[in-house]
Design a protein around this motif. Structure first.
Motif, PDB file in Angstrom:
ATOM      1  N   ASP A 173       0.799  -1.233   0.000  1.00  0.00           N
ATOM      2  CA  ASP A 173       0.000   0.000   0.000  1.00  0.00           C
ATOM      3  C   ASP A 173       0.828   1.277   0.000  1.00  0.00           C
ATOM      4  O   ASP A 173       0.857   1.972   1.013  1.00  0.00           O
ATOM      5  CB  ASP A 173      -0.969  -0.003   1.192  1.00  0.00           C
ATOM      6  N   PRO A 174       1.455   1.600  -1.054  1.00  0.00           N
ATOM      7  CA  PRO A 174       1.545   0.905  -2.351  1.00  0.00           C
ATOM      8  C   PRO A 174       2.542  -0.254  -2.328  1.00  0.00           C
ATOM      9  O   PRO A 174       3.439  -0.282  -1.481  1.00  0.00           O
ATOM     10  CB  PRO A 174       2.029   2.014  -3.288  1.00  0.00           C
ATOM     11  N   TYR A 175       2.374  -1.186  -3.270  1.00  0.00           N
ATOM     12  CA  TYR A 175       3.258  -2.349  -3.344  1.00  0.00           C
ATOM     13  C   TYR A 175       4.658  -1.921  -3.742  1.00  0.00           C
ATOM     14  O   TYR A 175       4.850  -1.265  -4.770  1.00  0.00           O
ATOM     15  CB  TYR A 175       2.729  -3.351  -4.380  1.00  0.00           C
ATOM     16  N   ARG A 176       5.632  -2.314  -2.896  1.00  0.00           N
ATOM     17  CA  ARG A 176       7.020  -1.966  -3.180  1.00  0.00           C
ATOM     18  C   ARG A 176       7.944  -3.121  -2.807  1.00  0.00           C
ATOM     19  O   ARG A 176       7.613  -3.923  -1.934  1.00  0.00           O
ATOM     20  CB  ARG A 176       7.448  -0.740  -2.356  1.00  0.00           C
ATOM     21  N   VAL A 177       9.096  -3.179  -3.462  1.00  0.00           N
ATOM     22  CA  VAL A 177      10.166  -4.079  -3.053  1.00  0.00           C
ATOM     23  C   VAL A 177      11.334  -3.197  -2.652  1.00  0.00           C
ATOM     24  O   VAL A 177      11.720  -2.280  -3.384  1.00  0.00           O
ATOM     25  CB  VAL A 177      10.591  -5.025  -4.201  1.00  0.00           C
ATOM     26  N   VAL A 178      11.874  -3.448  -1.454  1.00  0.00           N
ATOM     27  CA  VAL A 178      12.976  -2.640  -0.944  1.00  0.00           C
ATOM     28  C   VAL A 178      14.219  -3.515  -0.829  1.00  0.00           C
ATOM     29  O   VAL A 178      14.140  -4.637  -0.329  1.00  0.00           O
ATOM     30  CB  VAL A 178      12.616  -2.047   0.437  1.00  0.00           C
ATOM     31  N   VAL A 179      15.340  -3.013  -1.312  1.00  0.00           N
ATOM     32  CA  VAL A 179      16.600  -3.748  -1.201  1.00  0.00           C
ATOM     33  C   VAL A 179      17.580  -2.875  -0.421  1.00  0.00           C
ATOM     34  O   VAL A 179      17.971  -1.799  -0.886  1.00  0.00           O
ATOM     35  CB  VAL A 179      17.186  -4.074  -2.588  1.00  0.00           C
ATOM     36  N   ASP A 180      17.929  -3.316   0.780  1.00  0.00           N
ATOM     37  CA  ASP A 180      18.914  -2.585   1.577  1.00  0.00           C
ATOM     38  C   ASP A 180      20.294  -3.188   1.343  1.00  0.00           C
ATOM     39  O   ASP A 180      20.474  -4.403   1.399  1.00  0.00           O
ATOM     40  CB  ASP A 180      18.541  -2.632   3.058  1.00  0.00           C
ATOM     41  N   ILE A 181      21.255  -2.308   1.066  1.00  0.00           N
ATOM     42  CA  ILE A 181      22.624  -2.721   0.757  1.00  0.00           C
ATOM     43  C   ILE A 181      23.582  -1.788   1.496  1.00  0.00           C
ATOM     44  O   ILE A 181      23.168  -0.736   1.980  1.00  0.00           O
ATOM     45  CB  ILE A 181      22.895  -2.643  -0.777  1.00  0.00           C
ATOM     46  N   PRO A 182      24.850  -2.153   1.594  1.00  0.00           N
ATOM     47  CA  PRO A 182      25.808  -1.204   2.195  1.00  0.00           C
ATOM     48  C   PRO A 182      25.910   0.049   1.329  1.00  0.00           C
ATOM     49  O   PRO A 182      25.437   0.048   0.193  1.00  0.00           O
ATOM     50  CB  PRO A 182      27.126  -1.976   2.164  1.00  0.00           C
ATOM     51  N   GLU A 183      26.523   1.092   1.863  1.00  0.00           N
ATOM     52  CA  GLU A 183      26.631   2.341   1.104  1.00  0.00           C
ATOM     53  C   GLU A 183      27.339   2.105  -0.230  1.00  0.00           C
ATOM     54  O   GLU A 183      28.428   1.530  -0.282  1.00  0.00           O
ATOM     55  CB  GLU A 183      27.386   3.396   1.923  1.00  0.00           C
ATOM     56  N   VAL A 184      26.662   2.539  -1.293  1.00  0.00           N
ATOM     57  CA  VAL A 184      27.150   2.321  -2.652  1.00  0.00           C
ATOM     58  C   VAL A 184      27.198   3.678  -3.354  1.00  0.00           C
ATOM     59  O   VAL A 184      26.360   4.541  -3.105  1.00  0.00           O
ATOM     60  CB  VAL A 184      26.177   1.360  -3.395  1.00  0.00           C
ATOM     61  N   VAL A 185      28.191   3.883  -4.206  1.00  0.00           N
ATOM     62  CA  VAL A 185      28.213   5.090  -5.037  1.00  0.00           C
ATOM     63  C   VAL A 185      27.481   4.758  -6.334  1.00  0.00           C
ATOM     64  O   VAL A 185      27.874   3.848  -7.064  1.00  0.00           O
ATOM     65  CB  VAL A 185      29.666   5.515  -5.335  1.00  0.00           C
ATOM     66  N   PHE A 186      26.389   5.459  -6.599  1.00  0.00           N
ATOM     67  CA  PHE A 186      25.592   5.168  -7.789  1.00  0.00           C
ATOM     68  C   PHE A 186      26.090   6.005  -8.963  1.00  0.00           C
ATOM     69  O   PHE A 186      25.964   7.225  -8.957  1.00  0.00           O
ATOM     70  CB  PHE A 186      24.118   5.459  -7.527  1.00  0.00           C
ATOM     71  N   LYS A 187      26.668   5.340  -9.946  1.00  0.00           N
ATOM     72  CA  LYS A 187      27.084   6.041 -11.176  1.00  0.00           C
ATOM     73  C   LYS A 187      26.309   5.430 -12.334  1.00  0.00           C
ATOM     74  O   LYS A 187      26.889   4.859 -13.251  1.00  0.00           O
ATOM     75  CB  LYS A 187      28.585   5.903 -11.382  1.00  0.00           C
ATOM     76  N   LEU A 188      25.005   5.524 -12.267  1.00  0.00           N
ATOM     77  CA  LEU A 188      24.137   4.886 -13.257  1.00  0.00           C
ATOM     78  C   LEU A 188      23.801   5.859 -14.373  1.00  0.00           C
ATOM     79  O   LEU A 188      23.884   7.078 -14.186  1.00  0.00           O
ATOM     80  CB  LEU A 188      22.855   4.406 -12.566  1.00  0.00           C
ATOM     81  N   PRO A 189      23.415   5.335 -15.530  1.00  0.00           N
ATOM     82  CA  PRO A 189      23.043   6.217 -16.636  1.00  0.00           C
ATOM     83  C   PRO A 189      21.910   7.146 -16.213  1.00  0.00           C
ATOM     84  O   PRO A 189      21.073   6.769 -15.390  1.00  0.00           O
ATOM     85  CB  PRO A 189      22.558   5.249 -17.714  1.00  0.00           C
TER      86      PRO A 189
END
Ligand SMILES: [Zn+2]
Length: 415
Positions: A72-88
């Motif tokens: 409510d709303p439907y979500r999937v959560v992924v917890d990870i260690p601190e990551v530097v996001f260099k995504l497109p």
């Protein structure tokens, strides 16, 4: 406030450049020094269809992950260690199969989070990280399959039981209770994975309001008349009810939430600052819409709304709430009165709506929208250090006016 992921290096660099002039040197160094020890996410792909959807994120090395679902709303959560996001750029804005869209970013110091919005109840069939091999990077893989709502909710209940024994207590800001001066709590909106609204040119609300709140804190502290506590002092997310709880627990005499707004081009060109107080019925349709947007922050950050304490209302007697409301409205008018000489105001600058962060029954609370990042003139002001200083000064003056005229002798000191 818009649903937008922190999109990688380009925006970060752009922002670092733009903020360089406005941010004190020490903060600037901290913001730019990314330890190379953090794993780096370099690419992300979606595959499959509504029967089986795969999420893949390329990583510079293997990491641990914890995946769970929220309703409510439907979500999937992924917890990870601190990551530097260099995504497109624009990663996460589109979906495929069961995934509608996704966001990623810092959740707390040392911890990053990915939040996927899904189109229906899903089961996490697989969640693992593959080691780098044969020239391929390490890969975080998530396989989602459809399920029914009942099974979905049962899985959440099972996860909750596991978590309730393992959840670490987060450090929280503390106020010195032996100090008799009134406590002002400053609440910079959003943070971490929740960027808040994003200007067409990339500047994020979460950064603008954090810097502004720090300037305001400095001014209030320099006067020597107040204790000041901030709900966050860095780029992490704090759930909405937690912000209220921090203020109440510390015995705040005043709560000021700081935000910046934006308006889609087709909805006209609103400009200037607005100060909001709490109301069951919004003062106009735009105020109601804004409260809905701001109240959606927890959904964006992947916070379980059910798990948030809902005991905030109904604790105190009506009288205290009425008094709180009166004080909130008085302070809102003080702020507008002092801000109008230094900042451009919205044509209708005092409004009310059902903001969740303003719901403390015993702490006068306002939410200041500093301006619209969608408006060129407003954005120019918002990005100017001189404008931030002047405007912070004017709010500090309003705090003085408020405590001097409305509360003389009646409510100095912690409750
Ligand atoms: Zn906001």
């Amino acid at each position: 406030m818009a649903v937008r992921a922190a999109s990688g290096g380009f925006v970060a660099l752009l922002l670092a450049g733009l903020l360089a002039a406005a941010v004190p040197a020490a903060d600037r160094v901290a913001a730019l020094a990314l330890p190379d020890s953090y794993p780096v996410a370099t690419d992300v792909r979606l595959g499959g269809d509504e029967a089986d959807t795969r999420f893949v994120m390329d990583l510079s090395r293997k990491i641990d992950l914890h995946a769970f679902t929220l309703a409510d709303p439907y979500r999937v959560v992924v917890d990870i260690p601190e990551v530097v996001f260099k995504l497109p750029p624009k990663s996460g804005q589109g979906g495929r199969g069961l995934i509608k869209a996704f966001r990623f970013g810092l959740m707390m110091e040392g911890g990053s989070r990915i939040v996927l919005d899904v189109v229906k109840p899903v089961r996490v069939a697989k969640a693992f990280v593959m080691d780098a091999a044969a020239g391929d990077p390490a890969r975080l893989v998530l396989d989602l399959v459809p399920t029914d709502r009942r099974s979905f909710l049962r899985q959440i209940a099972l996860d909750d039981r596991l978590l309730s024994t393992a959840a670490p207590a987060l450090p929280e800001p503390q106020a010195d209770r032996s100090d008799p001066r009134p406590l002002v709590v400053l609440d910079p909106g959003h943070g971490g994975i929740d960027t808040g609204t994003v200007a067409p040119t990339g500047q994020m609300e979460k950064d603008i309001v954090l810097d502004f709140a720090k300037r305001l804190r400095e001014r209030l502290q320099k006067s020597g008349k107040y204790r000041v506590l901030m709900t966050r002092t860095d780029d992490t997310y704090v759930p909405l009810d937690e912000r209220v709880r921090i203020a109440r627990k510390a015995g705040a005499s005043l709560f000021i939430s700081i935000h910046a707004d934006s308006l889609p081009r087709k909805e006209g060109d609103a400009q200037g600052a607005t100060v909001y107080t709490l109301a069951n019925r919004a003062s106009d349709a735009q105020a109601a819409q804004l409260a809905d947007k701001e109240n959606g922050a927890d959904v964006i950050a992947g916070v379980d709304l059910k798990a948030e304490p809902t005991d905030v209302a109904g604790i105190l007697i009506d009288l205290a709430q009425r008094e709180t409301k009166t004080f909130s409205v008085q302070f809102a008018h003080d702020v507008v009165g002092d801000m109008k000489s230094v900042a451009r105001l919205h044509k209708d600058p005092v409004k009310s709506a059902g903001f969740r962060v303003l719901r403390a029954p015993d702490v006068p609370s306002v939410l200041v929208e500093l301006g619209y990042v969608s408006d060129r003139q407003d954005l120019k002001s918002l990005m100017s250090g001189a404008w931030r200083d002047r405007t912070a000064d004017s709010i500090a003056t309003a705090v003085d006016t408020y405590f001097a005229t409305h509360l003389a002798g009646t409510r100095t000191g912690a409750k």
